[in-house]
Design a protein around this motif. Structure first.
Motif, PDB file in Angstrom:
ATOM      1  N   HIS A  41      -7.642  -2.773 -12.045  1.00 31.26           N
ATOM      2  CA  HIS A  41      -7.836  -1.504 -11.343  1.00 31.26           C
ATOM      3  C   HIS A  41      -8.911  -0.632 -11.972  1.00 31.26           C
ATOM      4  O   HIS A  41      -9.293  -0.811 -13.142  1.00 31.26           O
ATOM      5  CB  HIS A  41      -6.511  -0.741 -11.252  1.00 31.26           C
ATOM      6  N   THR A  57     -11.921  -5.295  -3.348  1.00 28.42           N
ATOM      7  CA  THR A  57     -11.145  -4.498  -2.400  1.00 28.42           C
ATOM      8  C   THR A  57     -11.764  -4.554  -1.008  1.00 28.42           C
ATOM      9  O   THR A  57     -11.060  -4.729  -0.003  1.00 28.42           O
ATOM     10  CB  THR A  57     -11.054  -3.039  -2.892  1.00 28.42           C
ATOM     11  N   ASP A  58     -13.079  -4.427  -0.944  1.00 29.19           N
ATOM     12  CA  ASP A  58     -13.754  -4.443   0.353  1.00 29.19           C
ATOM     13  C   ASP A  58     -13.629  -5.795   1.036  1.00 29.19           C
ATOM     14  O   ASP A  58     -13.407  -5.871   2.254  1.00 29.19           O
ATOM     15  CB  ASP A  58     -15.227  -4.076   0.167  1.00 29.19           C
ATOM     16  N   ALA A  71     -10.093  -5.981   2.430  1.00 31.51           N
ATOM     17  CA  ALA A  71      -9.845  -4.987   3.470  1.00 31.51           C
ATOM     18  C   ALA A  71     -10.508  -5.364   4.788  1.00 31.51           C
ATOM     19  O   ALA A  71      -9.986  -5.042   5.863  1.00 31.51           O
ATOM     20  CB  ALA A  71     -10.331  -3.617   3.006  1.00 31.51           C
ATOM     21  N   GLY A 102     -10.172  -1.027  -6.301  1.00 32.89           N
ATOM     22  CA  GLY A 102     -10.338   0.415  -6.203  1.00 32.89           C
ATOM     23  C   GLY A 102     -11.435   0.758  -5.219  1.00 32.89           C
ATOM     24  O   GLY A 102     -12.114  -0.127  -4.679  1.00 32.89           O
ATOM     25  N   ASP A 103     -11.633   2.022  -4.973  1.00 33.30           N
ATOM     26  CA  ASP A 103     -12.653   2.472  -4.034  1.00 33.30           C
ATOM     27  C   ASP A 103     -14.029   1.984  -4.482  1.00 33.30           C
ATOM     28  O   ASP A 103     -14.408   2.123  -5.652  1.00 33.30           O
ATOM     29  CB  ASP A 103     -12.670   3.999  -3.952  1.00 33.30           C
ATOM     30  N   HIS A 160      -2.400  -3.986   0.260  1.00 38.92           N
ATOM     31  CA  HIS A 160      -2.860  -2.904  -0.621  1.00 38.92           C
ATOM     32  C   HIS A 160      -4.071  -3.329  -1.454  1.00 38.92           C
ATOM     33  O   HIS A 160      -4.035  -3.294  -2.691  1.00 38.92           O
ATOM     34  CB  HIS A 160      -1.719  -2.446  -1.532  1.00 38.92           C
ATOM     35  N   GLU A 217      -6.593  -1.699  -2.037  1.00 37.82           N
ATOM     36  CA  GLU A 217      -7.050  -0.556  -2.822  1.00 37.82           C
ATOM     37  C   GLU A 217      -6.355  -0.494  -4.180  1.00 37.82           C
ATOM     38  O   GLU A 217      -6.861   0.148  -5.111  1.00 37.82           O
ATOM     39  CB  GLU A 217      -6.820   0.743  -2.057  1.00 37.82           C
ATOM     40  N   HIS A 218      -5.223  -1.166  -4.313  1.00 32.88           N
ATOM     41  CA  HIS A 218      -4.530  -1.230  -5.601  1.00 32.88           C
ATOM     42  C   HIS A 218      -4.996  -2.418  -6.440  1.00 32.88           C
ATOM     43  O   HIS A 218      -4.805  -2.420  -7.656  1.00 32.88           O
ATOM     44  CB  HIS A 218      -3.016  -1.302  -5.394  1.00 32.88           C
TER      45      HIS A 218
END
Length: 326
Positions: free
Chosen positions: A87, A242-243, A246, A236-237, A230, A232-233
């Protein structure tokens, strides 16, 4: 820990996978290996020596989490995703780690991972601006360590020595690693302090395919669904891992240090990448993973976008990160 001279043949002889261009010149070239294995165990892509051992680094976390779930770890999905994470130390991550520990009455002081600053660029700057020193909770592996501690508590295992390779927790993890990935050729210590096995790259790819394609109601499916729900967990942004999750339906992905990256799809396809030079230039590993997924039919806005990226000169595009070896 092994003291023998390692065989570097697989790294040294790996083909060029990435060119970084600037103004028409190839400024850098990165060698690497890629393995892809489908649900039937068939090799779909093999670049370089994919049977050679690699330290999976943080790509191992979903498999470590699988071992924990099989041994009684029972967390909410966003907490389980945090156990699988590297993270950025955003507030959501720090809160999740604290909540995981609190679920069995533990404090942050129970964490034994290496104190560090956040790996998220913004979070790193904010941490320093606040005058805070490196802390275990800020280190990107604190979610995994929180999960390890909770697993120890639910099994009645000691917590003060949970990082010892002979501890019941670590023995349980290594049993699952061997079952899911393949033979462990040697072990060392990861940056966070946890035992780190060396495993075959193609075994890592196959394990991610099985995890992502696991049947409903299994421990593996719980881990995969938590990561997919999740992302994003998990990072992170602004993080590539994450991308990719997602914006790619069904994908389970995990990045790792020294330029390792692995992903699996809901139909059981697994892909694993290792860039030989460990490219701290992280776009190389991401571009290769995304390009491999595209070649294998995993077409999404994220895999298309990350399969190449611009090289900037004074804020404008003057070249690109280009995958050439697939």
């Amino acid at each position: 820990m092994s003291t023998t001279t390692p065989d570097t043949t697989a790294l040294d002889e790996a083909p060029v996978l990435v060119h970084v261009t600037r103004g028409g010149l190839v400024e850098s070239a990165h060698h690497g290996r890629v393995a892809a294995v489908d649900a039937g165990g068939r090799t779909r892509l093999a670049v370089g020596d994919t049977a050679a051992a690699v330290y999976p680094r943080s790509t191992l976390k979903p498999i470590q989490a699988l071992a924990m779930v099989e041994h009684g770890l029972d967390l909410a999905p966003h907490h389980l995703a945090t156990v699988c994470s590297s993270h950025s130390a955003q507030e959501r991550h720090l809160t999740a780690v604290t909540e995981i520990l609190a679920s069995v009455g533990l404090e942050i002081s129970a964490l034994q991972n290496t104190p560090a600053l956040p790996i998220g660029e913004l979070e790193h700057a904010q941490w320093l601006a606040a005058g805070r020193a490196p802390e275990p909770i800020a280190q990107d592996c604190s979610g995994k360590h929180a999960g390890m501690l909770v697993t120890c508590v639910v099994n009645g295992w000691s917590t003060h020595d949970y990082l010892d390779p002979e501890h019941s927790l670590q023995q349980a993890v290594m049993e699952v690693v061997t079952r899911e990935i393949g033979p462990i050729t040697t072990t060392s210590v990861d940056g966070c302090g946890a035992p780190l096995p060396a495993i075959p790259l193609d075994g890592l790819a196959a394990a991610f395919g099985r995890l992502a394609g696991a049947e409903e109601g299994t421990a593996a499916r719980r881990v995969a669904d938590a990561m997919r729900a999740h992302p994003e967990h998990v990072g992170g942004d602004g993080r590539e891992v994450t991308d990719l999750m997602a914006r790619t339906p069904g994908l389970v992905a995990k990045d790792g240090a020294e330029a390792v990256f692995a992903a699996g799809t809901a139909d059981g396809l697994g892909v694993a990448v290792k860039i030989s030079d460990g490219a701290p230039f992280a776009r190389a590993r991401t571009a290769v993973l995304a390009a491999a997924l595209l070649r294998l039919g995993v077409d999404s806005p994220a895999t298309r976008e990350h399969s190449t990226s611009p090289t900037l000169g004074h804020g404008r595009r003057v070249g690109e990160v280009r995958v050439v070896g697939l």
